[in-house]
Design a protein around this motif. Structure first.
Motif, short mmCIF file in Angstrom:
data_model
loop_
_atom_site.label_atom_id
_atom_site.label_comp_id
_atom_site.label_asym_id
_atom_site.label_seq_id
_atom_site.Cartn_x
_atom_site.Cartn_y
_atom_site.Cartn_z
N LYS A 106 5.05 -7.34 3.80
CA LYS A 106 4.64 -8.29 2.68
C LYS A 106 5.19 -7.87 1.24
CE LYS A 106 0.66 -9.85 5.12
NZ LYS A 106 -0.92 -10.06 5.07
N GLY A 107 5.54 -8.84 0.43
CA GLY A 107 5.82 -8.44 -0.87
C GLY A 107 6.88 -7.48 -1.10
N GLY A 108 8.01 -7.30 -0.03
CA GLY A 108 9.04 -6.53 -0.17
C GLY A 108 8.56 -5.03 0.08
N ILE A 109 7.53 -4.99 0.82
CA ILE A 109 6.94 -3.54 1.25
C ILE A 109 7.25 -3.24 2.83
CG2 ILE A 109 5.19 -2.13 1.46
CD1 ILE A 109 4.11 -3.10 -1.39
N ASN A 110 8.06 -2.45 3.21
CA ASN A 110 8.33 -2.16 4.59
C ASN A 110 7.85 -0.94 5.14
OD1 ASN A 110 9.39 -4.70 5.18
ND2 ASN A 110 11.12 -3.95 3.94
N THR A 111 7.47 -0.03 4.17
CA THR A 111 7.12 1.24 4.86
C THR A 111 5.82 1.74 3.84
OG1 THR A 111 8.50 2.74 3.09
CG2 THR A 111 9.43 2.08 5.18
N ALA A 112 5.02 2.90 4.29
CA ALA A 112 4.20 3.56 3.62
C ALA A 112 4.60 4.14 2.28
CB ALA A 112 3.45 4.64 4.41
N SER A 113 5.76 4.48 2.18
CA SER A 113 6.22 5.26 1.09
C SER A 113 6.64 4.25 0.03
CB SER A 113 7.65 5.88 1.43
OG SER A 113 7.44 6.98 1.87
N GLU A 114 7.22 2.98 0.52
CA GLU A 114 7.12 1.74 -0.46
C GLU A 114 6.04 1.16 -1.06
OE1 GLU A 114 11.30 0.57 1.69
OE2 GLU A 114 9.60 -0.99 1.78
N LEU A 115 4.89 1.32 -0.24
CA LEU A 115 3.50 1.10 -0.60
C LEU A 115 3.11 1.93 -1.64
CD1 LEU A 115 1.18 -1.09 -0.55
CD2 LEU A 115 0.20 0.27 1.39
N ALA A 116 3.08 3.06 -1.51
CA ALA A 116 2.43 4.16 -2.31
C ALA A 116 3.31 4.03 -3.68
CB ALA A 116 2.70 5.39 -1.81
N SER A 117 4.55 3.83 -3.76
CA SER A 117 5.40 3.92 -4.77
C SER A 117 4.92 2.66 -5.70
CB SER A 117 6.91 3.85 -4.46
OG SER A 117 7.63 3.46 -5.42
N ARG A 118 4.74 1.32 -5.00
CA ARG A 118 4.45 0.26 -5.70
C ARG A 118 3.21 0.21 -6.22
NH1 ARG A 118 7.46 -4.44 -3.70
NH2 ARG A 118 5.80 -5.80 -4.82
N LEU A 119 2.02 1.05 -5.38
CA LEU A 119 0.64 1.23 -5.89
C LEU A 119 0.69 1.96 -7.29
CD1 LEU A 119 -1.49 1.87 -2.70
CD2 LEU A 119 -1.79 0.01 -4.36
N LEU A 120 1.69 2.91 -7.29
CA LEU A 120 1.60 4.02 -8.44
C LEU A 120 2.25 3.12 -9.68
CD1 LEU A 120 1.60 6.59 -9.83
CD2 LEU A 120 3.73 7.26 -8.87
N THR A 121 3.50 2.52 -9.36
CA THR A 121 3.94 1.78 -10.66
C THR A 121 3.48 0.57 -10.94
OG1 THR A 121 5.63 1.04 -9.10
CG2 THR A 121 6.39 2.78 -10.10
#
Ligand code: PLP
Length: 392
Positions: free
Chosen positions: A333-348
């Motif tokens: 969803k929302g261009g997020i495909n991995t846990a790393s991408e989710l953590a990175s988007r949560l941060l930024t």
């Protein structure tokens, strides 16, 4: 010619430290973060421990000591362990180290040869893999089932043993899942290892942060002592992360080898830290119980918060101060495909610091440390809820 050695190229910078560094940069830029990244108590070191260090400095207790630590600190370690777990180590079977991580590192360096296998249950603390690989060993990962609360059994360990197995790492309560291995399974794993001549490296970093019962040590199986190495830390138990205070307990031959290695690297742990450790280990243990009681409240608070986030599921941790929610519902969803991408988007985008699952050996989780104030939990959960709601 290559500048760097093959062995340094085998390892990565600790993933948790990388996230912490990024978060520090954002904080320095004035951004208000809900920081669940770093695995350390939000409490200050208890006053009587600080006073012992200050007193030691004022008395000029600031010179080199024996590499393995002053007799008092080794005695304090073995007496604490004997009182809590019924073990019978002598001070010669103890080395005091600059943190639990160094105890683990040195233990692996003296035990693991090229090609030796070390069994590591998944999810695992980030550093085990790199520490084993730095020594030239091969980590053999044993998967656990989230639906069973990441439960580890002796049968699962047994199935992973090969003629090359030299050691097993146990970490209960666990970083990152907070899972506690049932006591009878801990003892069964230790007996199994002993019967097969395999070493058990028992990482007791969170042993005193066990919520559902008294702390447990595999070393209580004293008949298996020849194959047990206890790797302990004062960091979390006494809110002493920056002091760098840890220890190992084990067979004299292994402890002597670890001391030899330490004699050619760090030498003794800071002299006044050893005095502080004596105060921590021999003093009133009320502070430990008080902090534990607070962690239980904070765990309950963050789990309640998670219940308000549709799609997020989470096992109930029985120790340490981490939650390891499953984020599968948000992948794709929302261009997020991995846990790393989710953590990175949560941060930024949401200004919430978490650690993605990949360095812990899974793919569909993030780790949050709830050793923070209740306000940070409330703020962080709200930000996560808002961010995740916008994804679908
Ligand atoms: N073991 C585990 C599972 C940990 O999570 C940590 C720290 O995060 C350590 C060992 C090492 O702690 P220290 O080196 O601060 O004693």
């Amino acid at each position: 010619q290559k500048t760097l050695t093959d062995r340094i190229d085998r390892i990565e910078v600790s993933a948790t430290m990388a996230i912490t560094a990024e978060a520090l940069k954002m904080k320095a830029a004035g951004i208000d973060l809900a920081d669940f990244g770093a695995g350390e108590p939000h409490f200050s070191t208890p006053a009587h421990i600080k006073a012992a260090a200050i007193d030691a400095i004022e008395k000029n207790f600031t010179r080199y000591t024996a590499v393995a630590g002053i007799p008092d600190v080794r005695k304090a370690v073995v007496e604490r362990h004997a009182a809590d777990f019924g073990t019978n180590y002598t001070p010669e079977e103890c080395v005091f180290t600059a943190g639990g991580k160094l105890a683990i590192f040195n233990a692996v360096e003296v035990l693991i040869n090229h090609g030796d296998e070390v069994i590591v249950p998944v999810p695992y603390w980030v550093s085990y893999k790199d520490i084993i690989e730095f020594a030239g060993g091969t980590p053999v990962f044993v998967e656990t089932d989230e639906a069973e609360n990441f439960k580890l059994t002796a049968a699962m360990i047994d199935a992973a043993i090969t003629p090359k197995t030299k050691a097993i790492i146990l970490n209960s309560p666990s970083n990152p899942s907070g899972n506690v291995i049932p006591t009878e399974e801990v003892y069964a794993i230790v007996r199994l290892a002993h019967s097969k001549g395999i070493y058990v490296l028992i990482d007791e970093c969170y042993a005193y942060l066990s919520f559902s019962g008294p702390p447990v040590s595999g070393a209580s199986v004293t008949e298996a002592k020849d194959h047990i190495l206890v790797l302990g830390s004062l960091s979390k138990t006494y809110a002493m992360t920056g002091w760098r205070a840890g220890f190992a307990l084990g067979p004299k031959k292994i402890i002597a080898a670890m001391s030899k290695l330490q004699s050619q690297s760090t030498s003794n742990t800071a002299t006044f830290v050893q005095k502080a450790a004596v105060a921590a280990l021999s003093g009133d243990q009320t502070c430990v119980a008080e902090m534990r009681a607070d962690y239980i409240k904070l765990r309950d608070r963050i789990l309640e918060g998670f219940k308000t986030i549709p799609g997020l599921t989470c096992t109930v941790p029985e120790g340490a101060f981490y939650v390891y929610p499953n984020i599968k519902a948000f992948l794709g969803k929302g261009g997020i495909n991995t846990a790393s991408e989710l953590a990175s988007r949560l941060l930024t985008e949401a200004h919430v610091v978490t650690v993605p699952a990949e360095p812990f050996g899974t793919h569909e989780h993030i780790r949050l440390s709830y050793a923070v104030s209740a306000d940070v939990i409330d703020k962080g959960v709200q930000r996560m809820r808002d961010f995740l709601a916008k994804l679908s």
